[in-house]
Design an enzyme around this catalytic site. Structure first.
Site, short mmCIF file in Angstrom:
data_model
loop_
_atom_site.label_atom_id
_atom_site.label_comp_id
_atom_site.label_asym_id
_atom_site.label_seq_id
_atom_site.Cartn_x
_atom_site.Cartn_y
_atom_site.Cartn_z
N GLU A 1 49.12 45.82 33.96
CA GLU A 1 49.08 44.37 34.17
C GLU A 1 47.77 43.75 33.70
OE1 GLU A 1 49.35 41.36 37.98
OE2 GLU A 1 50.40 43.28 38.06
N ASP A 2 46.64 44.46 33.88
CA ASP A 2 45.33 43.84 33.66
C ASP A 2 44.55 44.38 32.47
OD1 ASP A 2 45.76 42.23 35.83
OD2 ASP A 2 44.73 43.53 37.25
#
Length: 732
Positions: free
Chosen positions: A76-77
């Protein structure tokens, strides 16, 4: 910052055969990918996955779960994709990380829709492997512990989501310790002043509570020894802050009146008979409170919780609670599913033989049926709360229901067809109203008729998600059929004025009309007719689209044009009459619609609002918190987006508040003085004394927006002698 070797040591202690090299590889991978990233606190981002992994290690989870905790944010990051995770760490960890990765945010989705879709994704992954939600709960717990570094609005939003969704999930998984910490952290950020005041009160009484619990536990140990009942230990505890606050608000009582503020817990060896033996000893020492004995060992809660609870009166008249359970029961009560879940190859999800997870399978089943995001989240919140009522069919089958469930809920739990054809019910052999709340041990018989059908009134009292969704579906279908018929008649009437054949226009072979329906965003002609019936679309504009501007202008008579102009001016005049300056509410993307605040909730500027198209009365605007909003969700087609228009003056709103107070002189003066100190106008004030000898002071104040209202409520709460303040919904 915790070190990876500390986490490795914890995992090896509980899982001697664990692949510890997997943990170290996951740590180095996470450290590399998150390098240079920082959290809102300014700490390196790596602190977060390390803390999440540590929480999972303390839960005694396996190395795969802990490694997933280290890797849960990389997809996600960072620039890492799921395929890379699969190549480095295998399918199992890739599957878990995928279940934890939020869906990419779509720009035209609201925050509520994004939240709903991410929760749906997590639930689906959770059915296949419950470790997904265990990692998510650990992630949320660490985020809540470090929430103070975010902006106040972000703190409130995350805390509310945690309290509504993640704390109840922890409860349903039996994870009492984690749920308790989550709830107290949410309380701290959602109601900071109440939190500080209650914490200070408990801190002042701490020496008194410690002394009392010491004497109680010592007495229990002594008597157990005399009676030769084996015990492992006796411990004392003070009720959690959030639980105390919730009980005080719900029952409108003071801290002194919370009967289970302190409790003793008796932990026995593995045999259940020792629990009942210990209960007898406790009742020989102190007098039990009638009706306050709960046997969760014989009938465990659906989250696996088992314990004996008894409320007793101490020697000096002080009430307290004693809980009795085995060591294994205590471990499950604290850690829940994490304490007993078995990871077998291909069997990591909710298996058919696990009764404790039937709720999860049914939850996912209906979550796929409910399309509306708001409806999904509200239904999820309802379904996550504990189920504590056990009733029986006439044949002796046990039916488990939420507290407050009715015979209609009971009928839908048996079968959807039984619920939809329900006409009445017998409880204990007596005919009862369908809104009757079922009690523990009731024998319920459902009466049906093949010609019967659900009633919209049932939505006012059913509590189970299954019943609510089935009734809503039936009502929506009925209302849709009515709206299509109304829309058809309105369209036929307008078409006749243009000397057009409605039958030809609406025929299945008319591709032009289907194209027009698509332009309006509808898949079928019936959908467009329903929109006309609801009042969301005007038949005249549909005909204009069909004819084209030139042909429409040619057929449109000048007299009718003048009439339309006059009608439009009349609508604008009415709108000017009901508007409060520039404080009006507007429908996004639509002009010339009558808009009025709903009388049931009287929304105040700054509150989240939702519009509902009424037949012939324009758009009624409700506050999102309004209890009637759930009824409106039966027909999501009639929901429209509304917003507060820009203001150019300081228009005020009349809001009625109810203060519950001690019955003593000077309370009205104190409350009105507190309101005046906030530079707030008072329209009306009146006081009465309730049968419980408490004062009830109703005061109508003039506020500019919801923030102003919150400040006024806080000011009143600070008046000595005020027990609680609440907003009275409806027009003041």
């Amino acid at each position: 910052m915790i070190r990876i070797e500390e986490i490795v040591e914890k995992v090896s202690r509980h899982h001697p055969q664990a692949d510890l090299d997997l943990l170290r590889r996951a740590y180095f991978f996470s450290a590399r990918e998150h390098k240079g990233q920082t959290r809102a606190s300014g700490e390196p981002y790596l602190v977060h996955p390390l803390e999440v992994a540590n929480i999972l290690a303390e839960m005694r989870l396996d190395e795969v779960s802990v490694a997933t905790g280290l890797l849960h944010d990389v997809v996600e990051d960072t620039l890492v994709d799921l395929e890379t995770i699969r190549q480095y760490f295998g399918d199992e960890i890739a599957h878990l990380v995928n279940g934890l990765t939020k869906l990419a945010h779509i720009s035209n989705q609201s925050k509520e829709e994004q939240q709903a879709e991410n929760v749906r994704k997590m639930l689906l992954a959770m059915v296949d492997d419950v470790r997904v939600v265990l990692v998510k709960l650990a992630d949320r717990l660490h985020n809540m512990r470090t929430l103070s570094h975010l902006r106040p609005d972000q703190r409130r939003r995350i805390a509310q989501e945690t309290l509504d969704i993640f704390a109840p999930i922890a409860h349903r998984l039996g994870m009492g310790r984690l749920r308790s910490e989550l709830e107290d952290l949410c309380f701290q950020h959602l109601h900071p002043e109440d939190y500080r005041e209650l914490a200070a009160q408990l801190e002042r009484r701490r020496p008194e509570h410690e002394a009392f619990l010491h004497s109680v536990t010592a007495r229990i140990e002594e008597k157990m020894h005399e009676a030769e009942v084996p015990i492992i230990r006796v411990e004392g505890r003070v009720k959690r802050l959030y639980s105390i606050w919730k009980k005080m608000r719900r029952q409108k009582i003071e801290l002194d009146q919370v009967y289970d503020l302190v409790a003793a817990r008796v932990i026995t060896p593995s045999e259940v008979r020792h629990c009942y033996g210990a209960l007898g000893v406790v009742h020989n020492i102190w007098r039990p409170v009638p009706g306050r004995i709960k046997d969760w060992i014989a009938t465990p809660r659906d989250n696996l919780y088992q314990s004996l609870h008894t409320s007793i009166i101490g020697a000096e008249g002080q009430p307290f609670e004693v809980q009795i359970r085995t060591e294994e029961m205590h471990h499950i009560a604290e850690e829940g599913v994490a304490a007993h879940w078995k990871y077998k190859e291909g069997k990591r999800g909710a298996r058919d033989d696990d009764e404790a997870f039937q709720w999860l399978r049914s939850l996912v089943e209906w979550s796929q049926e409910v399309k509306d995001s708001r409806d999904f989240l509200e239904s999820l919140k309802l379904d996550l709360y504990p189920k504590d009522v056990y009733a029986f069919t006439p044949m002796g089958k046990v039916i488990q229901l939420p507290r407050g469930a009715t015979p209609v809920d009971f009928a839908y739990t048996i079968h959807s067809e039984v619920g939809s054809t329900c006409t009445g019910a017998r409880i204990g052999g007596r005919i009862v109203p369908l809104r009757t709340a079922i009690q523990n041990g009731d024998v319920v018989e459902i009466l049906t008729s093949p010609n019967a059908h659900p009633s919209r009134d049932w939505l006012n009292f059913v509590v189970t998600t299954r019943a609510r969704n089935r009734v809503r579906h039936w009502v929506a279908e009925q209302q849709r059929a009515e709206s299509i018929e109304i829309g058809r008649k309105l369209f036929e009437k307008e078409a006749a004025r243009f000397q057009l054949s409605p039958k030809k226009l609406l025929s299945d072979s008319n591709g032009d009309f289907k194209r027009i329906a698509n332009e309006y965003g509808y898949g079928r002609v019936d959908d467009l007719l329903a929109a006309i019936g609801y009042g969301k679309t005007v038949p005249r504009t549909v005909i204009a689209k069909y004819l084209g501007p030139d042909k429409f202008a040619e057929l449109d008579q000048k007299k009718e044009s003048r009439l339309r102009s006059g009608m439009r001016e009349g609508v604008q005049a009415v709108k000017r009459l009901i508007r409060l300056g520039d404080d009006s509410i507007v429908v996004r993307g639509v002009d010339d619609l009558l808009v009025a605040r709903a009388r049931c909730c009287n929304p105040v500027r700054g509150e989240e609002i939702v519009g509902y198209v009424t037949r012939g009365k324009g758009v009624a605007v409700h506050a999102e918190r309004c209890k009637n909003v759930q009824q409106l969700m039966v027909n999501p087609e009639r929901i429209v987006s509304v917003e507060w228009a820009g203001r150019t003056d300081e228009s005020s709103y009349a809001v009625k508040l109810l203060a519950i107070t001690e019955n003593r002189t000077g309370m009205i003066a104190g409350i009105t003085g507190a309101i005046s100190d906030m530079k707030t106008g008072i329209r009306d004030a009146r006081a009465t004394v309730a049968p419980d000898n408490r004062g009830r002071i109703e005061v109508t104040v003039e506020v500019f927006d919801v923030k102003h209202l919150d400040r006024v409520i806080r000011s009143i709460r600070n008046v000595p002698g005020v027990i609680d303040v609440e907003r009275v919904h409806g027009v003041a």
